[in-house]
Scaffold this motif. Structure first.
Motif, PDB file in Angstrom:
ATOM      1  N   ILE A  26       0.845  -1.188   0.000  1.00  0.00           N
ATOM      2  CA  ILE A  26       0.000   0.000   0.000  1.00  0.00           C
ATOM      3  C   ILE A  26       0.883   1.242   0.000  1.00  0.00           C
ATOM      4  O   ILE A  26       1.928   1.286   0.658  1.00  0.00           O
ATOM      5  N   ASN A  27       0.461   2.260  -0.728  1.00  0.00           N
ATOM      6  CA  ASN A  27       1.214   3.507  -0.794  1.00  0.00           C
ATOM      7  C   ASN A  27       1.369   4.107   0.602  1.00  0.00           C
ATOM      8  O   ASN A  27       0.390   4.201   1.350  1.00  0.00           O
ATOM      9  N   PRO A  28       2.575   4.508   0.994  1.00  0.00           N
ATOM     10  CA  PRO A  28       2.769   5.037   2.360  1.00  0.00           C
ATOM     11  C   PRO A  28       1.923   6.265   2.679  1.00  0.00           C
ATOM     12  O   PRO A  28       1.431   6.402   3.804  1.00  0.00           O
ATOM     13  N   VAL A  29       1.742   7.153   1.713  1.00  0.00           N
ATOM     14  CA  VAL A  29       0.922   8.342   1.967  1.00  0.00           C
ATOM     15  C   VAL A  29      -0.529   7.951   2.204  1.00  0.00           C
ATOM     16  O   VAL A  29      -1.221   8.534   3.063  1.00  0.00           O
ATOM     17  N   VAL A  30      -1.009   6.951   1.485  1.00  0.00           N
ATOM     18  CA  VAL A  30      -2.388   6.475   1.685  1.00  0.00           C
ATOM     19  C   VAL A  30      -2.542   5.870   3.073  1.00  0.00           C
ATOM     20  O   VAL A  30      -3.558   6.093   3.757  1.00  0.00           O
ATOM     21  N   LYS A  31      -1.555   5.115   3.523  1.00  0.00           N
ATOM     22  CA  LYS A  31      -1.626   4.539   4.868  1.00  0.00           C
ATOM     23  C   LYS A  31      -1.625   5.634   5.934  1.00  0.00           C
ATOM     24  O   LYS A  31      -2.333   5.525   6.946  1.00  0.00           O
ATOM     25  N   GLY A 145      12.825   4.250   1.803  1.00  0.00           N
ATOM     26  CA  GLY A 145      12.813   4.601   0.387  1.00  0.00           C
ATOM     27  C   GLY A 145      11.404   4.773  -0.153  1.00  0.00           C
ATOM     28  O   GLY A 145      11.122   5.715  -0.912  1.00  0.00           O
ATOM     29  N   GLN A 146      10.494   3.869   0.227  1.00  0.00           N
ATOM     30  CA  GLN A 146       9.102   4.007  -0.197  1.00  0.00           C
ATOM     31  C   GLN A 146       8.471   5.277   0.350  1.00  0.00           C
ATOM     32  O   GLN A 146       7.721   5.964  -0.352  1.00  0.00           O
ATOM     33  N   VAL A 166      14.405  11.411   5.401  1.00  0.00           N
ATOM     34  CA  VAL A 166      14.663   9.974   5.404  1.00  0.00           C
ATOM     35  C   VAL A 166      16.104   9.696   5.820  1.00  0.00           C
ATOM     36  O   VAL A 166      16.388   8.726   6.538  1.00  0.00           O
ATOM     37  N   ALA A 167      17.035  10.554   5.385  1.00  0.00           N
ATOM     38  CA  ALA A 167      18.437  10.370   5.791  1.00  0.00           C
ATOM     39  C   ALA A 167      18.607  10.496   7.294  1.00  0.00           C
ATOM     40  O   ALA A 167      19.397   9.768   7.908  1.00  0.00           O
ATOM     41  N   ALA A 243       6.937   5.799  -6.435  1.00  0.00           N
ATOM     42  CA  ALA A 243       5.677   5.346  -5.840  1.00  0.00           C
ATOM     43  C   ALA A 243       4.502   5.790  -6.699  1.00  0.00           C
ATOM     44  O   ALA A 243       4.494   6.903  -7.226  1.00  0.00           O
ATOM     45  N   THR A 244       3.525   4.929  -6.836  1.00  0.00           N
ATOM     46  CA  THR A 244       2.345   5.224  -7.645  1.00  0.00           C
ATOM     47  C   THR A 244       1.085   4.915  -6.846  1.00  0.00           C
ATOM     48  O   THR A 244       1.116   4.173  -5.862  1.00  0.00           O
TER      49      THR A 244
END
Length: 282
Positions: A26-31, A145-146, A166-167, A243-244
């Motif tokens: 599942i897309n991380p932003v959607v979660k 990364g996602q 993220v870094a 990501a899509t």
């Protein structure tokens, strides 16, 4: 007659299995969106049944969508039960008993427990647990990364900020590894602290300066590596695996929001839903 050796597939060419479960697809932003809206709604609930039902439903989704070992699951369940019991007792003691009309259940010296106070404490504890479970739903199965790719492509966050954040997140496991190396080095040198909080304080104070020096060196190497790769030199940056948004992401978001809304409607029809006066009046 010679037999040619069988061609072996390199690790880079081997198919990568997905051991985490379907939540990782599942897309991380959607979660994050799926968990954030119910979190905001739980901040205004005051009853016991609504956060309990939300916790049960989200727990089922987490257990079916992310593979968790039985031992880890048992430890989590025991920890959650202890947290709920402690928070119920603690918040029940903080309730103003002068405004309560029911009889006292337990009275120990200056401390007294009422049924209404325990109910308020239990509602607060279950609300806290529900928010924590929703936070797990928004983060389980998501790699750094996602997350960075989804923030750039779906949330429209500038890639300088997304990949920079993220870094910094990747510093956490590095610090954990450095702490283990420092503790092993101290034991190899015969440095043994007394057990208890005094020993923990000594170990922590002894590790602060080496950890700070290691973090500064790692940050310097990371900044040089990013500059060498031209990070930030262009307004856009190519992504190897962008990501899509897919149909499953929309279905997941609709199911989570719809289930939470149905939970609120169900408790409201039963007459047990209690919220702040700003949003709901029974």
């Amino acid at each position: 007659m010679s037999i040619a050796p069988r061609a072996q597939r390199s690790p880079a060419q081997a198919p990568l299995p997905n051991p985490s479960g379907w939540l990782s697809t599942i897309n991380p932003v959607v979660k994050i969106l799926a968990a954030l809206v119910p979190m905001v709604g739980l901040l205004f609930t005051r009853d016991v049944f609504t956060p309990a039902l939300v916790t049960i439903g989200v727990t089922v989704v987490v257990l079916t969508g992310f593979k968790i070992r039985a031992r880890d699951l048992a430890i989590c369940m025991v920890a959650v039960a202890l947290v709920v019991a402690w928070m119920t007792f603690f918040f029940a003691l903080l309730v103003d008993t002068s405004q309560l009309t029911d009889a006292r259940l337990v009275e120990i010296g200056p401390l007294s427990l009422h049924r209404q106070a325990l109910r308020t404490g239990l509602a607060t504890a279950l609300r806290f647990v529900a928010i924590m479970v929703l936070a797990l739903l928004g983060s389980l199965g998501t790699t750094t990364g996602q997350l960075a790719s989804a923030l750039v492509h779906q949330a429209r966050v500038p890639y300088r900020f997304a990949y920079g954040a993220v870094a910094t997140l990747r510093f956490v496991p590095r610090y954990k590894n450095d702490v283990g190396v420092l503790r092993a080095a101290h034991r190899a040198r015969g440095i043994v602290d007394v057990p208890g909080p005094i020993g923990a304080l000594r170990r922590t104070s002894r590790s602060l300066v080496p950890l700070l020096a290691s973090g500064v060196r790692h940050a310097e190497r990371l900044s040089l590596a990013m500059d060498a790769r031209g990070f930030g030199a262009f307004p856009q940056r190519a992504d190897r695996d962008p990501a899509t948004l897919r149909v499953r992401d929309g279905v997941f978001l609709a199911v989570i929001w719809g289930a939470v809304a149905a939970t609120y409607l169900f408790t409201a029809r039963l007459g047990v839903l209690q919220m702040t006066a700003m949003l709901y009046r029974p």
